[in-house]
Design a protein around this motif. Structure first.
Motif, PDB file in Angstrom:
ATOM      1  N   ASP A   1      25.444   9.262 -33.703  1.00  0.00           N
ATOM      2  CA  ASP A   1      24.717   9.074 -32.346  1.00  0.00           C
ATOM      3  C   ASP A   1      24.040  10.059 -31.906  1.00  0.00           C
ATOM      4  N   LYS A   2      22.992  10.314 -32.949  1.00  0.00           N
ATOM      5  CA  LYS A   2      22.039  11.445 -32.697  1.00  0.00           C
ATOM      6  C   LYS A   2      20.694  11.024 -33.537  1.00  0.00           C
TER       7      LYS A   2
ATOM      8  N   ASN B   1      34.798  10.715 -31.485  1.00  0.00           N
ATOM      9  CA  ASN B   1      34.159  10.801 -32.662  1.00  0.00           C
ATOM     10  C   ASN B   1      35.020  11.538 -33.683  1.00  0.00           C
TER      11      ASN B   1
ATOM     12  N   LYS C   1      18.276   6.583 -32.161  1.00  0.00           N
ATOM     13  CA  LYS C   1      19.844   6.539 -32.344  1.00  0.00           C
ATOM     14  C   LYS C   1      20.734   5.339 -32.092  1.00  0.00           C
ATOM     15  N   PRO C   2      21.687   5.189 -32.885  1.00  0.00           N
ATOM     16  CA  PRO C   2      22.464   5.947 -33.850  1.00  0.00           C
ATOM     17  C   PRO C   2      21.903   5.956 -35.051  1.00  0.00           C
TER      18      PRO C   2
ATOM     19  N   LEU D   1      27.768  -0.734 -34.371  1.00  0.00           N
ATOM     20  CA  LEU D   1      26.956   0.195 -34.966  1.00  0.00           C
ATOM     21  C   LEU D   1      26.172  -0.083 -36.272  1.00  0.00           C
TER      22      LEU D   1
END
Lengths: 184, 120
Positions: free
Chosen positions: A161-162, A83, A171-172, B64
């Motif tokens: 990612d929380k 990260n 999440k994310p 993502l």
């Protein structure tokens, strides 16, 4: 004798006995010339001052670019498997404001000379609630905002990612880190 | 003007012509500063950092940013905190493809920006 209009007091002057209007043309010409001179002076004085909106905003733009670069550095991971620092700061069990503060101040105040710059900041992050309203939560700050600062705002999107706000298991999430920064 | 001496009218005429030409030159010089101002203003108004930030976060990891929750996060927070409408869609590569694609639309009322992005 006046060569232009004759002597108004003489009986043979056709203008005698009423207001003498011989000078009208000269008066009009004088007014016109005066206006022309005033307008020319106005245009010349105006033409010498070059107004660009950049005059007052160049330092703001530089500060904004600096802050943008600092946040970009903080959001760049060392490699693709770990990260970024900003993700670690926001994604930990508790948001690590102290780490953000030391990193941001170190990166933004770094100069080639020995003495540091005097940039201060006030950072917060924003997440979305379930009802599509937003909550802005203070992250950390180096000074309290008094309202007198001439601050610029820089922002950085971070996908962490929380779970944030009131969506506990989701999440994310994407949050927006906002930093007000100024020189004091 | 009958009683005036009008022998040198052409001198007056030339004087007028020259002074009027000065007028036009002065006006042109004056207008040139306005051009500089609008150019500088448009440079300042262009939301360079905002657009870079948006495209950066969307394209850094399309898996993502393809998440619908993340997509809504970005749209809603953009509108609330940055006064900008952001809409984007990501197409992840199918089994026989290697590229992902993103269509990004940005509009803050002054600047409209659309980007079609393809991964390497």
């Amino acid at each position: 004798m006046d060569p232009r209009g004759g002597n108004p007091l003489r009986k043979d002057n056709p203008c005698a006995g009423r207001a003498n209007s011989d000078g009208q043309l000269y008066t009009i010409e004088g007014i016109a010339a005066g206006l022309i001179m005033i307008m020319t002076a106005y245009l010349v004085v105006n033409a010498t001052s070059v107004y660009t909106a950049g005059d007052t905003h160049i330092s703001d733009m530089q500060l904004e670019q600096l802050g943008s670069d600092v946040l970009k550095i903080m959001d760049t991971p060392e490699n693709v498997t770990v990260n970024s620092e900003l993700q670690m700061i926001l994604g930990g069990a508790t948001v690590d404001g102290a780490r953000f503060k030391s990193r941001f101040l170190a990166l933004s105040n770094n100069r080639t000379q020995l003495n540091r710059d005097h940039i201060q900041f006030d950072a917060s992050y924003t997440c979305r609630k379930q009802d599509n309203s937003t909550v802005t939560i203070p992250l950390s700050s180096s000074r309290n905002l008094t309202g007198g600062e001439h601050a610029v705002r820089v922002t950085k999107w971070v996908i962490v990612d929380k779970a944030f706000c009131d969506l506990p298991a989701t999440k994310p999430r994407a949050v927006l880190v906002e930093v007000l920064m100024w020189r004091d | 003007m009958a009683r005036l001496n009008d022998d040198a009218q052409w001198i007056i005429l030339m004087g007028f012509l020259i002074s009027f030409s000065f007028f036009f030159l002065a006006i042109i010089i004056n207008q040139s500063t306005v051009v500089g101002q609008t150019t500088a203003e448009s440079v300042i108004e262009f939301p360079k950092n905002d657009i870079r930030d948006i495209t950066g976060v969307i394209t850094y990891n399309t898996t993502l940013s393809n998440d619908p929750v993340v997509n809504t996060d970005i749209s809603v927070i953009s509108l609330n905190r940055k006064n900008a409408i952001v809409k984007y869609s990501v197409t992840l590569p199918l089994s026989n493809e290697t590229h992902s694609q993103a269509f990004i639309h940005y509009n803050n009322g002054v600047t409209e920006y659309n980007e079609t992005w393809t991964s390497l």
